[in-house]
Write a protein that holds these residues in place. Structure first.
Motif, short mmCIF file in Angstrom:
data_model
loop_
_atom_site.label_atom_id
_atom_site.label_comp_id
_atom_site.label_asym_id
_atom_site.label_seq_id
_atom_site.Cartn_x
_atom_site.Cartn_y
_atom_site.Cartn_z
N ALA A 37 6.52 -4.78 6.16
CA ALA A 37 5.27 -4.60 6.92
C ALA A 37 4.09 -5.05 6.06
O ALA A 37 3.13 -5.66 6.57
CB ALA A 37 5.12 -3.13 7.32
N ALA A 38 4.14 -4.75 4.77
CA ALA A 38 3.07 -5.18 3.87
C ALA A 38 3.00 -6.70 3.83
O ALA A 38 1.91 -7.29 3.84
CB ALA A 38 3.32 -4.63 2.47
N GLU A 71 3.56 2.25 2.77
CA GLU A 71 3.82 1.07 3.60
C GLU A 71 5.21 0.50 3.29
O GLU A 71 5.63 0.46 2.13
CB GLU A 71 2.75 0.02 3.28
N TRP A 92 7.37 -18.87 11.82
CA TRP A 92 6.11 -18.13 11.91
C TRP A 92 5.30 -18.75 13.03
O TRP A 92 5.64 -19.83 13.53
CB TRP A 92 5.34 -18.20 10.58
N GLU A 135 1.37 -15.34 11.94
CA GLU A 135 2.06 -14.14 12.43
C GLU A 135 3.55 -14.30 12.17
O GLU A 135 4.14 -15.35 12.48
CB GLU A 135 1.83 -13.96 13.93
N GLU A 168 0.86 -1.20 0.00
CA GLU A 168 0.00 0.00 0.00
C GLU A 168 0.89 1.25 0.00
O GLU A 168 2.04 1.20 0.45
CB GLU A 168 -0.87 0.02 1.27
N ARG A 199 -0.79 -12.46 7.32
CA ARG A 199 -1.81 -12.55 8.38
C ARG A 199 -3.20 -12.69 7.74
O ARG A 199 -3.99 -13.55 8.12
CB ARG A 199 -1.74 -11.31 9.26
N GLU A 200 -3.48 -11.85 6.73
CA GLU A 200 -4.80 -11.85 6.08
C GLU A 200 -5.04 -13.12 5.27
O GLU A 200 -6.14 -13.66 5.26
CB GLU A 200 -4.91 -10.64 5.13
N GLU A 201 -4.01 -13.58 4.57
CA GLU A 201 -4.20 -14.68 3.62
C GLU A 201 -4.02 -16.06 4.23
O GLU A 201 -4.63 -17.03 3.77
CB GLU A 201 -3.20 -14.55 2.46
N VAL A 254 4.03 -8.88 6.15
CA VAL A 254 3.50 -9.36 7.44
C VAL A 254 1.97 -9.26 7.44
O VAL A 254 1.26 -10.19 7.83
CB VAL A 254 4.11 -8.56 8.61
N ARG A 255 1.45 -8.12 6.97
CA ARG A 255 0.00 -7.92 6.91
C ARG A 255 -0.67 -8.92 5.96
O ARG A 255 -1.67 -9.55 6.29
CB ARG A 255 -0.29 -6.47 6.44
N GLU A 256 -0.10 -9.09 4.77
CA GLU A 256 -0.71 -9.99 3.78
C GLU A 256 -0.71 -11.44 4.27
O GLU A 256 -1.68 -12.17 4.04
CB GLU A 256 0.05 -9.91 2.44
#
Ligand SMILES: Nc1nc2c([nH]c(=O)n2[C@H]2C[C@H](O)[C@@H](COP(=O)(O)OP(=O)(O)OP(=O)(O)O)O2)c(=O)[nH]1
Length: 128
Positions: free
Chosen positions: A45-46, A41, A88, A58, A38, A52-54, A48-50
């Protein structure tokens, strides 16, 4: 477009691959889990976020090591950064993908992948 992706590698040296769901670009092809960075970003960090979402896992950004990058000049100019990760928390689940699968490093290049992924899979397989 900047995209980050991860090769999660298990104790047996296998790599977690995700199959893109129907209705999306490259549907049905196998890819490294990840997604778009994003605006503003940081790449790690992007990722780590992706993840977590997908996948529901963590990850510590310090556990992400760069492997290689590739470029693809399709409808949009894509730059894809691949990181390796061996640790992870949580069991990966297919929260977004059609399917996830652990693949032996030597079998990666046999998968049907988006064009930008071929060179990354080859680079990863050469290191494993
Ligand atoms: N995550 C991931 N994306 C890849 C790989 N190879 C590749 O060409 N891509 C492309 C497909 C997409 O155009 C883009 C990643 O975007 P994305 O998965 O976050 O987003 P998307 O277009 O599927 O869906 P949306 O979030 O826009 O709804 O990068 C790969 O190995 N992993």
């Amino acid at each position: 477009m900047l995209v980050v992706a991860a090769a999660l590698i298990d104790a047996e040296g296998r790599v977690l691959m995700a199959r893109r769901p129907a209705g999306k670009q490259h549907a049905g092809l196998w890819e490294f889990p990840g997604g778009k960075v994003e605006p503003g970003e940081a790449p790690k960090a992007a990722l780590v976020r992706e993840l977590r979402e997908e996948l529901g896992v963590e990850i510590d950004p310090d556990a992400l090591d760069p492997v290689a990058f590739s470029e693809s000049l399709g409808e949009r100019h894509l730059v894809l950064l691949l990181y390796r990760c061996r640790s992870w928390r949580g069991e990966p689940r297919a929260l977004d993908a059609a399917e996830i699968r652990w693949v032996a490093a030597g079998d990666l290049t046999a998968l049907d992948m988006p064009p930008a992924d071929g060179p990354l899979a080859a680079a990863l397989a050469a290191e494993c």
